[in-house]
Scaffold this motif. Structure first.
Motif, mmCIF file in Angstrom:
data_model
loop_
_atom_site.group_PDB
_atom_site.id
_atom_site.type_symbol
_atom_site.label_atom_id
_atom_site.label_comp_id
_atom_site.label_asym_id
_atom_site.label_seq_id
_atom_site.Cartn_x
_atom_site.Cartn_y
_atom_site.Cartn_z
ATOM 1 N N ALA A 171 65.228 46.928 37.939
ATOM 2 C CA ALA A 171 64.350 47.744 37.093
ATOM 3 C C ALA A 171 62.998 47.939 37.758
ATOM 4 O O ALA A 171 62.408 47.009 38.310
ATOM 5 C CB ALA A 171 64.191 47.085 35.734
ATOM 6 N N GLY A 172 62.502 49.180 37.702
ATOM 7 C CA GLY A 172 61.237 49.535 38.330
ATOM 8 C C GLY A 172 61.397 50.292 39.631
ATOM 9 O O GLY A 172 60.433 50.893 40.118
ATOM 10 N N GLN A 186 62.057 53.218 42.109
ATOM 11 C CA GLN A 186 61.838 54.660 41.972
ATOM 12 C C GLN A 186 62.627 55.398 43.044
ATOM 13 O O GLN A 186 62.599 55.039 44.222
ATOM 14 C CB GLN A 186 60.349 54.994 42.117
ATOM 15 C CG GLN A 186 59.994 56.428 41.768
ATOM 16 C CD GLN A 186 59.958 56.680 40.260
ATOM 17 O OE1 GLN A 186 59.735 55.755 39.483
ATOM 18 N NE2 GLN A 186 60.210 57.920 39.858
ATOM 19 N N ASP A 191 58.892 54.709 26.952
ATOM 20 C CA ASP A 191 59.522 54.481 28.245
ATOM 21 C C ASP A 191 60.987 54.887 28.266
ATOM 22 O O ASP A 191 61.576 55.042 29.342
ATOM 23 C CB ASP A 191 59.415 53.009 28.641
ATOM 24 C CG ASP A 191 57.980 52.589 28.900
ATOM 25 O OD1 ASP A 191 57.198 53.464 29.315
ATOM 26 O OD2 ASP A 191 57.653 51.410 28.668
ATOM 27 N N ARG A 197 63.780 56.914 37.773
ATOM 28 C CA ARG A 197 63.292 55.541 37.719
ATOM 29 C C ARG A 197 64.370 54.653 37.100
ATOM 30 O O ARG A 197 64.962 54.994 36.077
ATOM 31 C CB ARG A 197 62.004 55.454 36.894
ATOM 32 C CG ARG A 197 61.379 54.055 36.873
ATOM 33 C CD ARG A 197 60.063 54.095 36.107
ATOM 34 N NE ARG A 197 59.428 52.779 36.069
ATOM 35 C CZ ARG A 197 58.680 52.299 37.048
ATOM 36 N NH1 ARG A 197 58.453 53.036 38.130
ATOM 37 N NH2 ARG A 197 58.135 51.093 36.953
ATOM 38 N N ALA A 207 66.939 44.284 34.710
ATOM 39 C CA ALA A 207 65.805 43.647 35.362
ATOM 40 C C ALA A 207 66.304 42.505 36.244
ATOM 41 O O ALA A 207 67.347 41.895 35.981
ATOM 42 C CB ALA A 207 64.817 43.123 34.322
#
Length: 817
Positions: A654-655, A657, A713, A662, A667
Motif C-alpha cells: 500500500a502506498g 504509485q 481515500d 495508487r 499494507a
C-alpha cells in the motif's frame, strides 16, 4: 471499362452482398424490385447501362438474402430461435470429424468438431420432431474412424446459438459460422453421446479414403508422426489438425502463412508443376494446361474441397480458360470474373479473411508487380559483373537476375496490397515478409514437389517414396527454422492497432490512384512510397493517439484488466494459459502493444495468473508487480522459481504509485487468513474521476481496507471487481464508503456459482448504482477525458459520468457484515 467489363460487375455485386449482409428486408420485396429493374433495363435502351448496373447491385443483395432466408418451415431458426435446449438430434455428417488440440491445452488434449445436417430433434419432455439445417457439433474427445462424412448419427448435447465475441478484436465465432450458413452450435459433453444410426454411407467417401492413404504414405519411413510430418499433411492435403496456434505463430509473424493452404498457393504450385511436366514430355502450352486443369480439380476434390483450394482452382481455371479459348490475356478481367463466380457459389466468402487476402494479393501482382519489376531492372550504372555476352555463365547470370527481380517485385507488391487487411484482421505489420518470401516460397515449392513425388512414388516404388518423404521432412524442418528466424528478426514485424476508417479510406484512395492506367512511373513511385510510409508509421501514430482508459476483458474462468495512459500500458492479471493466448494476447496486439510497461499479479489464483509465463515471454514487461503475500500461493512460488525473468519481479505494498494508479491494499505486514483477503487493490484518481480496481477482494479484506483508509481515500465513480471464493463481492458498508456510480462485476455464465448473485443487483438498485455484469455485456472499456469518463460495453450499452445519479443510501440500510 471496355477492356475490363467484369470490374464494375464484380464491384457492384460485392457491394450488394455487403448491403444484404447488414440489411435484410423481406425477400418478396427484393424479388419484386429485381424483376422491375430487369424490365426497365430491357425496355429503356437509353438508360440501359444505369438500370443494368443497379440490377447487378440488387442481384448481389438479393443473392445473399435468399441464401440465408429460412425457406423451409422446419428450419431450426423458426423452431428454436434463441432458445438454449438439451436436445437429441439425428442427422448426417456433412464432413468427417476433425480433431485439433484444445485451445491452451497440451497436444494430448484434443477436441473434435463436425458439421451435421440434421433431420430431426427431440427436446426434453417432447416427442421427436422433424427439423432441417446445418449445425456445428463439438466434443472434447477424439471420435473413432467409424464416424465419417455421409454417416447417419444420433447426438445428444446442448444446442444454442454460437457465442458472440465478448472481447474487442477477438474472433467472432457466430459471424464466422453464419457466413457459412451455420446458425447453431451443439456442445456434446463426451464421446458416448455420439451413436451411429442405420442408413447413410456404408464406407467413407473417396476423398476421406484418399486423405487417410495420403497421410499414411507421407508418414512412411518416418520414425514418428512429429510436427514436420503434420505440417506436410497441412501443406499438401489441407489437413487442419496439424496447424495449431503455436505452430502458426512464427509463420504469421513472418508473413508466410499462405504456404499452408490458407490462400491456395499450394494449388497454384501443383498446377505449375503439372503443366511444367507436360511441357517437358513434349506437350504444347495449351495442351499442357488442358490436361492440368482436370488433374488440379481432382486434387482439390481429394483434399476435401477446402474453400481456399476451391478459390484458387476457380481463379486459375478462369485465367487459363481464356487462353484455351484463344482469347487475348486480360488478367484483371479474369480476376474479377473469378471473384464473381466464387461469390455466386458462396457469397459468405466475401467476409472471410482468406478470400480478401487472396484477391488483394492477386490484384497487387497483376497491377503493380510488372511496374515494380521494370523499375528494379532499370540500369543504374555500369555492370561491374558484366561478362562476355557469348558465355553460358552470362546467360545464367542474366536469368538469375531476372528471376530475382521478378520475385522481389512480386513479394513487395503482395505485401503492399495485403498490408491493410493484415492490419485489420491480425493487427500485425510484417515488412519482413518481402525478404522471407524470397527464401520460404522456393523452400515451400521444393517441399511440395518432394511431397507430391513421395505420394506418386509410394504407389509405384515404396522405397523411392520413403526417400522423397525424408527429403520433404528435411525441407519442412528447414522451413520451420526459417520461419522462426524471420519471425524473430529485429524490426521485422510488430503489432499495430487496428486502423481507423480515415486511415483505410486514405490508403484505399492511394491504392486506386497508383492502379490508374496511364499514370507516369514517377507518380506511381510517389504513391507507393506514401503507402509504405502509412503502413510503417501507423503503429507509433496509433499509440500517440491513444488516451487514458481501462478495459475489462472477461473469459472462461477469469478476467484481465488493461490499464492505458498516453505512451504507457499495464496488464492486471492474465487468466489461465488458454485465455492468455487466445483472448488476452490478440487484444493486446490489436491495441498496438508489443511490450508492456508493467504486469500486475493481484493474487496467486491460477484463474488469474496461470498465463503469466506466456504473457512475460510474448510481451516482455519491464516489471512484474506482486503483493507482499505472494509466498502463500504455491502456484506463484513455483512459477517464480522457474521464471527466466526473476529480476523483473517487484514486491509492492500500500502506498506504491504507478502512473495515475495508487495501491491501496494490502499494507506491508498486514495479516490475512485467506488469499482473497490480501489481493492488490488499485485506485486511479485525476480530474476525470476516480476508478477503483478491487479484484476478488473478500468481505474481510474490504473491512480491513475501510478501517485503514478514510472515505475520501477510497471513494470512486467506477468500481471494478470479481467474485471472491466465499460470499457476495460487495458489502453494503463498503459501498457506503466507495459511493460508486457504476459497478462492473467480472462474472461468468458457467458454472452458475461464478455468476453475480441476484441479491447484489437488488442491493445496488436500491442504492441507485448501475450494475454491469460481463457475462451479459461482455468486455467493458472506460475512457477518461478531462471532463469525465465514458463506459462502453460490447453489447452496446454506454454510460457517462454525468448521466448516472450515483450512490444514495436506501431507506433502511441493512448491514451484512
Amino acid at each position: 471499362m471496355r477492356r475490363c467489363p467484369m470490374l464494375p460487375v464484380c464491384v457492384l455485386f460485392a457491394m450488394g452482398i455487403v448491403t444484404g449482409w447488414h440489411v435484410r428486408p423481406a425477400v418478396g420485396w427484393l424479388l419484386a424490385a429485381l424483376g422491375i429493374l430487369a424490365l426497365l433495363a430491357w425496355g429503356h435502351a437509353r438508360w440501359r447501362i444505369f438500370w443494368g448496373m443497379t440490377l447487378i447491385y440488387l442481384a448481389g443483395w438479393c443473392h445473399i438474402v435468399c441464401r440465408h432466408h429460412p425457406w423451409n418451415p422446419l428450419d431450426l431458426r423458426l423452431l428454436l430461435g434463441d432458445e438454449v435446449a438439451e436436445v437429441e438430434v439425428v442427422g448426417e455428417l456433412v464432413e468427417s470429424p476433425v480433431s485439433k488440440p484444445l485451445a491452451g491445452g497440451s497436444e494430448s488434449e484434443l477436441a473434435t468438431s463436425a458439421i451435421l445436417e440434421i433431420q430431426s430433434l427431440q427436446r426434453e419432455r417432447r416427442p421427436p420432431e422433424p427439423a432441417c439445417g446445418q449445425i456445428m457439433v463439438t466434443v472434447p474427445e477424439v471420435l473413432d474412424q467409424t464416424f465419417y462424412a455421409g454417416r447417419k448419427v444420433r447426438v445428444r448435447g446442448v444446442l444454442q446459438r454460437p457465442p458472440r465475441a465478448f472481447v474487442p478484436y477477438s474472433f467472432d465465432y457466430r459471424s464466422h459460422l453464419e457466413s457459412r450458413g451455420i446458425y447453431y452450435l451443439l456442445r456434446v459433453r463426451r464421446g458416448e453421446d455420439w451413436q451411429l444410426e442405420g442408413g447413410g454411407a456404408s464406407q467413407p467417401p473417396w476423398p476421406a479414403r484418399f486423405q487417410l492413404w495420403a497421410r499414411q504414405a507421407l508418414a512412411r519411413g518416418q520414425p514418428e508422426v512429429d510436427e514436420p510430418v503434420k505440417l506436410l499433411w497441412a501443406m499438401l492435403l489441407g489437413w487442419r489438425g496439424g496447424l495449431t496456434d503455436e505452430v502458426a505463430e512464427p509463420f504469421m509473424k513472418s508473413g508466410t502463412m499462405h504456404l499452408f493452404a490458407i490462400s491456395g498457393l499450394h494449388i497454384g504450385i501443383v498446377a505449375y508443376v503439372l503443366a511444367a511436366f507436360g511441357r517437358t514430355v513434349g506437350l504444347s502450352m495449351l495442351m499442357a494446361r488442358l490436361v492440368t486443369l482436370p488433374l488440379m480439380w481432382f486434387y482439390i476434390a481429394a483434399a476435401g474441397w477446402p474453400a481456399s483450394a476451391v478459390r484458387a482452382g476457380i481463379m486459375l481455371s478462369v485465367w487459363w480458360g481464356g487462353g484455351l479459348l484463344l482469347r487475348p490475356p486480360q488478367p484483371l478481367n479474369s480476376v474479377c470474373a473469378a471473384a464473381v463466380l466464387i461469390l455466386l457459389w458462396e457469397p459468405g466468402q466475401l467476409f472471410q479473411a482468406g478470400f480478401q487476402l487472396s484477391f488483394a494479393v492477386v490484384l497487387g501482382l497483376v497491377l503493380w508487380a510488372p511496374g515494380i519489376g521494370a523499375w528494379l531492372e532499370r540500369p543504374t550504372g555500369p555492370d561491374r559483373l558484366a561478362l562476355p555476352s557469348h558465355t553460358w555463365l552470362t546467360r545464367c547470370w542474366r536469368l538469375f537476375k531476372q528471376r530475382l527481380v521478378q520475385t522481389v517485385a512480386a513479394s513487395f507488391a503482395a505485401w503492399l496490397a495485403s498490408a491493410p487487411l493484415v492490419l485489420w484482421h491480425f493487427s500485425w505489420v510484417t515488412p519482413i515478409c518481402v525478404l522471407a518470401n524470397l527464401v520460404m516460397v522456393p523452400l515451400g515449392f521444393l517441399t511440395l514437389v518432394a511431397g507430391v513425388a513421395g505420394l506418386v512414388s509410394h504407389a509405384l516404388w515404396p522405397a523411392l517414396g520413403e526417400l522423397f518423404n525424408h527429403s520433404a521432412w528435411g525441407l519442412m524442418v528447414l522451413l520451420l527454422y526459417c520461419s522462426e528466424v524471420f519471425a524473430d528478426w529485429t524490426f521485422g514485424n510488430w503489432a499495430a492497432a487496428r486502423p481507423v476508417w480515415e486511415w483505410l479510406v486514405m490508403y484505399g484512395l492511394l491504392w486506386l490512384g497508383v492502379s490508374v492506367p496511364g499514370l507516369t512511373a514517377r507518380w506511381r513511385a510517389v504513391g507507393g512510397a506514401a503507402m509504405v510510409a502509412m503502413v510503417l508509421i501507423w503503429a507509433p501514430v496509433s499509440k500517440a493517439l491513444h488516451g487514458s482508459s481501462v478495459t475489462v476483458l472477461p473469459f472462461d474462468d477469469g478476467y484481465s484488466v488493461l490499464l492505458r495512459e498516453p505512451g504507457w500500458a499495464a496488464l492486471v492479471d492474465t487468466g489461465r494459459p488458454g485465455p492468455a493466448r487466445r483472448v488476452v494476447a490478440p487484444f493486446l496486439h490489436a491495441q498496438g502493444l508489443s511490450r508492456l510497461d508493467a504486469l500486475i499479479i493481484t493474487h496467486g489464483d491460477l484463474g488469474q495468473m496461470g498465463g503469466a509465463t506466456f504473457i512475460e515471454s510474448e510481451f516482455w514487461p519491464r516489471k512484474v508487480l506482486h503483493g507482499p503475500q505472494w509466498h502463500r500461493s504455491p502456484a506463484y512460488r513455483e512459477r517464480l522459481e522457474h521464471s527466466p525473468h526473476r529480476n523483473l519481479h517487484q514486491e509492492v505494498a500500500a502506498g506504491f504509485q504507478l502512473q495515475t494508479w495508487r495501491l491501496l491494499h494490502p499494507a506491508r505486514g498486514e495479516t490475512t487468513s485467506a488469499a482473497d483477503d490480501g489481493v492488490l487493490v488499485w485506485r486511479r484518481l485525476d480530474e476525470s474521476g476516480a476508478c477503483l480496481l478491487l479484484s476478488d477482494l473478500s468481505r474481510a479484506g474490504q473491512n480491513q481496507l475501510a478501517q485503514r483508509l478514510t472515505a475520501s481515500d477510497i471513494k470512486a465513480d467506477v468500481l471494478i471487481c470479481g467474485l471472491p471464493d466465499q460470499g457476495e463481492p460487495l458489502a453494503d458498508g463498503f459501498l457506503q464508503w466507495v459511493q460508486p456510480k457504476l459497478v462492473i462485476v467480472a462474472d461468468h455464465l458457467y458454472p452458475a456459482t461464478r455468476r453475480a448473485p441476484v441479491t447484489l443487483g437488488r442491493r445496488l438498485a436500491r442504492q441507485g448504482v448501475a450494475l454491469w455484469c460481463t457475462r451479459e455485456c461482455g468486455a467493458v472499456e472506460i475512457q477518461f477525458t478531462k471532463t469525465g469518463w465514458r463506459a462502453r460495453a460490447m453489447d452496446g450499452r454506454q454510460a457517462e459520468r454525468t448521466q448516472l445519479s450515483g450512490w444514495h443510501p436506501p431507506p433502511s440500510l441493512e448491514s451484512e457484515d
